[in-house]
Design a protein around this motif. Sequence first.
Motif, mmCIF file in Angstrom:
data_model
loop_
_atom_site.group_PDB
_atom_site.id
_atom_site.type_symbol
_atom_site.label_atom_id
_atom_site.label_comp_id
_atom_site.label_asym_id
_atom_site.label_seq_id
_atom_site.Cartn_x
_atom_site.Cartn_y
_atom_site.Cartn_z
ATOM 1 N N HIS A 109 7.744 8.456 3.799
ATOM 2 C CA HIS A 109 7.279 8.042 5.135
ATOM 3 C C HIS A 109 6.863 6.668 5.120
ATOM 4 O O HIS A 109 5.708 6.413 4.446
ATOM 5 C CB HIS A 109 5.879 9.066 5.585
ATOM 6 N N VAL A 110 7.344 5.641 6.046
ATOM 7 C CA VAL A 110 6.978 4.581 6.002
ATOM 8 C C VAL A 110 6.144 4.391 7.246
ATOM 9 O O VAL A 110 6.461 4.475 8.328
ATOM 10 C CB VAL A 110 8.448 3.458 6.254
ATOM 11 N N ARG A 111 4.764 3.824 6.847
ATOM 12 C CA ARG A 111 3.787 3.608 8.217
ATOM 13 C C ARG A 111 4.152 2.497 8.930
ATOM 14 O O ARG A 111 4.472 1.360 8.206
ATOM 15 C CB ARG A 111 2.227 3.518 7.243
ATOM 16 N N GLY A 112 3.877 2.424 9.956
ATOM 17 C CA GLY A 112 3.997 1.072 10.831
ATOM 18 C C GLY A 112 5.602 1.125 11.468
ATOM 19 O O GLY A 112 5.762 0.066 12.037
ATOM 20 N N GLU A 113 6.235 2.168 11.416
ATOM 21 C CA GLU A 113 7.631 2.309 11.859
ATOM 22 C C GLU A 113 7.652 3.414 12.743
ATOM 23 O O GLU A 113 7.265 4.412 12.613
ATOM 24 C CB GLU A 113 8.670 2.290 10.696
ATOM 25 N N GLU A 145 -4.443 12.407 -2.236
ATOM 26 C CA GLU A 145 -3.459 11.045 -2.335
ATOM 27 C C GLU A 145 -3.742 10.566 -3.604
ATOM 28 O O GLU A 145 -4.871 10.230 -4.046
ATOM 29 C CB GLU A 145 -3.906 10.338 -1.338
ATOM 30 N N ASP A 182 0.710 -1.103 0.020
ATOM 31 C CA ASP A 182 0.085 -0.031 -0.045
ATOM 32 C C ASP A 182 0.751 1.102 -0.073
ATOM 33 O O ASP A 182 1.884 1.345 0.791
ATOM 34 C CB ASP A 182 -0.861 -0.127 1.221
ATOM 35 N N GLU A 188 4.638 13.774 0.395
ATOM 36 C CA GLU A 188 5.482 12.513 0.752
ATOM 37 C C GLU A 188 5.014 11.245 -0.019
ATOM 38 O O GLU A 188 3.683 11.619 -0.474
ATOM 39 C CB GLU A 188 5.444 12.316 2.420
ATOM 40 N N ARG A 244 3.612 8.019 1.059
ATOM 41 C CA ARG A 244 3.150 7.430 2.310
ATOM 42 C C ARG A 244 3.254 5.981 1.876
ATOM 43 O O ARG A 244 2.448 5.494 0.730
ATOM 44 C CB ARG A 244 1.862 7.982 2.507
ATOM 45 N N THR A 245 3.872 5.124 2.378
ATOM 46 C CA THR A 245 4.123 3.745 2.076
ATOM 47 C C THR A 245 4.182 2.707 3.201
ATOM 48 O O THR A 245 4.585 3.268 4.254
ATOM 49 C CB THR A 245 5.355 3.390 1.115
ATOM 50 N N ASP A 246 4.106 1.382 2.764
ATOM 51 C CA ASP A 246 4.342 0.314 3.957
ATOM 52 C C ASP A 246 5.758 -0.071 3.469
ATOM 53 O O ASP A 246 6.136 0.002 2.500
ATOM 54 C CB ASP A 246 3.355 -0.493 3.954
ATOM 55 N N ARG A 247 6.272 -0.798 4.247
ATOM 56 C CA ARG A 247 7.665 -1.597 4.178
ATOM 57 C C ARG A 247 7.702 -2.452 2.919
ATOM 58 O O ARG A 247 8.602 -2.295 2.122
ATOM 59 C CB ARG A 247 8.017 -2.054 5.457
#
Length: 122
Positions: free
Chosen positions: A118-122, A30, A2, A78, A80-83
Motif C-alpha cells: 500500500h503506497v501512501r499518498g497515491e 506495525e 517511511d 500490508e 505500508r510505504t511511501d513512494r
Amino acid sequence: MDAAYVFRVEFRLDPEGAAVDPERFETIMEVRAAGPGDDGWLFFRDRLWRGEIGDEPSFRRLATDRLGVEVVAADFRELRTDREHLDALRSTIASDLTRFNADSVAEVLHKYLGSSIHVRGE
C-alpha cells in the motif's frame, strides 16, 4: 523514506491473581521497515511468503517479545510505504536478484509480499 510492515495480532491476557473478560484482544501492530540495504531490510524475505507470515510460531514469539503480551495469532496485512521507500526497495532488490532466486523485481515483491503493498499518498 517511511515504511512499515502491518500485522493484525491477537493477544491473550492471563494476569496472575485476577480474571479478565474478554481474555483475548485484537490490535494492529506495525513493524518499522529498515531502509533498503540497511541492517534488517530483508525482514520481508525472512518473515513473509506470498503475502502471508511464513513461520507463524516464530513470528508470534517476535511479536510477544515486542508487545510484552502473549500473541496467540497473527496475520500480515500490508507493507505500508511511501513512494521513495518503495523505489529504493525496488532498486536494492534489482541490484542482486540472485539473492532472491528471481528474474525480476516484480517477481520478488510478489513472491514475498503478494499483492499487499500500500503506497501512501497515491
